[in-house]
Write an enzyme that holds these catalytic residues in place. Sequence first.
Site, PDB file in Angstrom:
ATOM      1  N   THR A  62      -1.593   2.191 -10.771  1.00  0.00           N
ATOM      2  CA  THR A  62      -1.982   0.848 -11.209  1.00  0.00           C
ATOM      3  C   THR A  62      -3.198   0.876 -12.108  1.00  0.00           C
ATOM      4  O   THR A  62      -4.112   1.675 -11.879  1.00  0.00           O
ATOM      5  CB  THR A  62      -2.356  -0.004  -9.975  1.00  0.00           C
ATOM      6  OG1 THR A  62      -1.253  -0.028  -9.091  1.00  0.00           O
ATOM      7  CG2 THR A  62      -2.732  -1.429 -10.345  1.00  0.00           C
ATOM      8  N   ASP A 115       0.852  -6.479  -4.849  1.00  0.00           N
ATOM      9  CA  ASP A 115      -0.001  -7.572  -5.330  1.00  0.00           C
ATOM     10  C   ASP A 115      -0.058  -7.664  -6.854  1.00  0.00           C
ATOM     11  O   ASP A 115      -0.339  -8.724  -7.412  1.00  0.00           O
ATOM     12  CB  ASP A 115      -1.428  -7.355  -4.818  1.00  0.00           C
ATOM     13  CG  ASP A 115      -1.982  -6.000  -5.278  1.00  0.00           C
ATOM     14  OD1 ASP A 115      -1.251  -4.988  -5.188  1.00  0.00           O
ATOM     15  OD2 ASP A 115      -3.143  -5.946  -5.748  1.00  0.00           O
ATOM     16  N   ARG A 163      10.678  -3.625  -3.368  1.00  0.00           N
ATOM     17  CA  ARG A 163       9.334  -3.923  -2.856  1.00  0.00           C
ATOM     18  C   ARG A 163       8.379  -4.328  -3.997  1.00  0.00           C
ATOM     19  O   ARG A 163       8.322  -3.694  -5.029  1.00  0.00           O
ATOM     20  CB  ARG A 163       8.774  -2.684  -2.149  1.00  0.00           C
ATOM     21  CG  ARG A 163       7.354  -2.845  -1.611  1.00  0.00           C
ATOM     22  CD  ARG A 163       6.313  -2.304  -2.557  1.00  0.00           C
ATOM     23  NE  ARG A 163       4.937  -2.456  -2.046  1.00  0.00           N
ATOM     24  CZ  ARG A 163       3.857  -2.276  -2.800  1.00  0.00           C
ATOM     25  NH1 ARG A 163       3.958  -1.958  -4.057  1.00  0.00           N
ATOM     26  NH2 ARG A 163       2.654  -2.440  -2.272  1.00  0.00           N
TER      27      ARG A 163
HETATM   28  C1  SD4 Z   1       0.725  -2.090  -5.241  1.00  0.00           C
HETATM   29  N1  SD4 Z   1      -1.594  -2.466  -5.678  1.00  0.00           N
HETATM   30  O1  SD4 Z   1       1.844  -2.032  -5.716  1.00  0.00           O
HETATM   31  C2  SD4 Z   1      -0.455  -1.701  -6.098  1.00  0.00           C
HETATM   32  C3  SD4 Z   1      -0.656  -0.213  -6.000  1.00  0.00           C
HETATM   33  C4  SD4 Z   1      -1.907   0.359  -6.554  1.00  0.00           C
HETATM   34  O2  SD4 Z   1      -2.943   2.247  -7.459  1.00  0.00           O
HETATM   35  O3  SD4 Z   1      -2.892  -0.302  -6.766  1.00  0.00           O
HETATM   36  N2  SD4 Z   1      -1.919   1.652  -6.833  1.00  0.00           N
HETATM   37  O4  SD4 Z   1       0.541  -2.409  -4.059  1.00  0.00           O
END
Ligand code: SD4
Length: 344
Positions: free
Chosen positions: A204, A235, A232
Amino acid sequence: MLQRRKFLELSSIGLSAITFSGFTSKSGNPAGKKPIVISTWAEGLNANKAAWAVLKNGGRAIDAVEQGVMVTENSQNCCVGLGANPDRDGYVTLDACIMDEFSNCGSVAFLERIKHPISVARRVMEKTPHVMLVGSGAQQFAVAEGFPLESEKLSPDAERSYKKWLEKSEYKPVINIENSGNNLKSQSAFAPNKLENGDWNHDTIGMVALDANGNLSGSCTTSGMGFKMRGRLGDSPIIGAGLFVDNEIGAATATGQGEDVIRICGSHLVVELMRMGNSPEQACKKAVERIIKIKGDKARDIQVGFIAINKRGEYGGYCIQKGFNFAVCTADDSNILVDGKHIL
Ligand code: SD4
């Protein structure tokens, strides 16, 4: 009043009190600057450069945050875009959202085979009466807008990781717990922090920026949790959870275990805490504390990090546990990595 006094004290001590290792003043409230762009994780350094090229020429924050994270979406190996780890059925699915100074926002989720979900999110914002498009509908919209449909083939690194994962096919998703002194072993067993080819590896990137005109915007883009259940969502594509901007107050974005960010409407909470007079760092800390309070002992098993800037260009970040960092850029020669303060 207290906040105002703190701000004046900070302005008067100036740069001498800033420690460049952590780039935080002694009070933990960095002096404000404009323009400024901050983004999550070390890959934010490269993303910030692209955003800065927009900001330094007086460009809009919304253009900066789009162009910034596109750099990360482009990176080839196990990172944010199509080169990322797939879901447990072997498909890469991408989520992104974007928000501007007028509270316009756009989002795509469960999007496949499109290289720049952030730009599709921006088109949703600008060209439709909606905020979110998902799945095949989002893809159909992207193609209609001229985005090429890319191959389904996994990147070499993702293919390697997926094959390794398939050996056990254990469904134990863990996000971003790195270098942690705590119980959990890092997901980086098959996803090291820095890849051999020099790319950084997280799923992310969240970015927030304040432009020279004093306007705020933000973006967030992800491949989500590696080897997640098909369908799935975390956030990152959810306005208020992975990203929130209020041009009167500030902007915040999140990374880490998305389920726990959604539970507290994390980025919206951080902005509301700033509205109540907290500095960006204090606001991020309080949001992290709220997650820890809800999770109890289980908080040790997860990572969540928030970063935020306010209307004055002050910034801050906080996370549950050691290992989270973020990149801060305020000039051509000032693009630095800051270790997030942590609670556990
Ligand atoms: C999630 N918040 O899909 C993201 C994953 C994430 O570095 O931040 N990964 O839940």
